[in-house]
Write an enzyme that holds these catalytic residues in place. Structure first.
Site, PDB file in Angstrom:
ATOM      1  N   TYR A 109       0.859  -1.180   0.000  1.00 26.75           N
ATOM      2  CA  TYR A 109       0.000   0.000   0.000  1.00 26.75           C
ATOM      3  C   TYR A 109       0.901   1.236   0.000  1.00 26.75           C
ATOM      4  O   TYR A 109       1.310   1.737   1.047  1.00 26.75           O
ATOM      5  CB  TYR A 109      -0.885   0.050   1.244  1.00 26.75           C
ATOM      6  N   LEU A 120     -17.923  -1.015   0.475  1.00 24.90           N
ATOM      7  CA  LEU A 120     -18.701   0.185   0.142  1.00 24.90           C
ATOM      8  C   LEU A 120     -18.890   0.368  -1.357  1.00 24.90           C
ATOM      9  O   LEU A 120     -19.356   1.418  -1.804  1.00 24.90           O
ATOM     10  CB  LEU A 120     -18.027   1.439   0.726  1.00 24.90           C
TER      11      LEU A 120
END
Length: 302
Positions: A66, A215
């Protein structure tokens, strides 16, 4: 109680092995870059992490891969939270990797996993990792890779093990090698409903299911797109909350072993995400949302 004082403990807790975590956690992937791909603001990212812990978040999901050209999620976590709170559980992933330009590298060999674990340790400034996922690409056997991580667990570098982006048969295979405390796959309302059966299997084994991309809307994996289903918007209006909060509350409703790790670099969105853990959907709400989920599952893949 106002929205900015809701504690992550409102969502309840789960045991990752011998570690207790609140069911609302935090995913670090979106800390490193803005939606347009530009590097995130360092001070803002640090502030979001510190606020997350203030709000009771004690489960942070991260990885050495990341990173953006100027930001590393692990190093942001280190700067923001070290020395770490005693109850903070940091979960990392290994298996894939990226070169310095951000291009994905082939899956690591089993003998390369120790180097990946040690890189996470170095960036985070820790002497062990609480949980490490083996992230898998494809349906191939994972025994050799997972066995290598089990050896690192025995050596004290890792406390507990999980698997990510896996099929049900791979979870079964991993369990024959070492205890699996968590499974992390992409999943959400109307998205990847094929994981419904895996959630139940995990519950039967006392294993956490930790969805990422929970989401998403319209089947996109980059995050919420704003193209929201009418029924989700209607439930949100009735409760005076956002559609994203309804999606998180629905995710948590799938079982007590389901944990949520929504990620954001926006402090307002962080507060809303944590507050979703206190949102209680009625049986009628859940029936409406479950119908949306089932309808999406029945549509042909595009």
């Amino acid at each position: 109680m106002t929205i900015d004082t809701v504690d992550a403990a409102a969502a309840g807790t789960w045991q990752l092995g011998d570690l207790t975590v609140n069911r609302i956690g935090f995913g670090a992937m979106r800390l490193t870059a803005n939606a347009d791909g530009s590097p995130s603001d360092r001070d803002r990212a640090v502030a979001v992490l510190r606020r997350a812990v203030e709000l009771g978040v004690n489960h942070i999901d991260t990885a050495a891969f990341y990173f953006s050209p100027l930001r590393s999620a692990n190093e942001l976590i280190n700067r923001a939270l070290s020395p770490y709170p005693q109850d903070l559980v940091i979960v990392a992933k290994v298996g894939p990797g990226k070169d310095p330009s951000g291009q994905w590298l082939p899956m690591a060999r089993p003998d390369q996993l120790r180097g990946q674990v040690e890189e996470n340790l170095r960036q985070l400034g820790r002497d062990h990792l609480d949980v490490v996922y083996l992230r898998v690409f494809g349906p191939e056997p994972l025994a050799e890779h997972f066995g290598a991580l089990a050896e690192l667990r025995d050596a004290g570098l890792i406390r507990h093990l999980g698997v990510s982006a896996v099929r049900a048969h791979q979870v079964t295979e991993a369990r024959t090698i070492a205890p699996v405390v968590c499974v992390s796959n992409s999943y959400g309302l109307g998205y990847r409903a094929s994981n419904d059966a895996l959630i139940h299997d995990c519950a039967a084994h006392g294993t956490a299911f930790v969805p990422f991309f929970s989401l998403v809307t319209n089947g996109r994996e980059a995050g919420a797109t704003g193209a929201e289903h009418d029924e989700v918007r209607a439930v949100a209006r009735e409760h005076g909350v956002s559609a994203a909060q309804v999606r998180l509350a629905w995710t948590l409703s799938r079982g007590p072993n389901v944990l949520a790790i929504p990620g954001t670099g926006n402090p307002d969105h962080l507060v809303q995400n944590v507050a979703a853990g206190a949102l209680r959907l009625s049986p009628e709400d859940l029936a409406r949302l479950d119908a949306v989920h089932r309808a999406a599952a029945e549509q042909p893949a595009g």
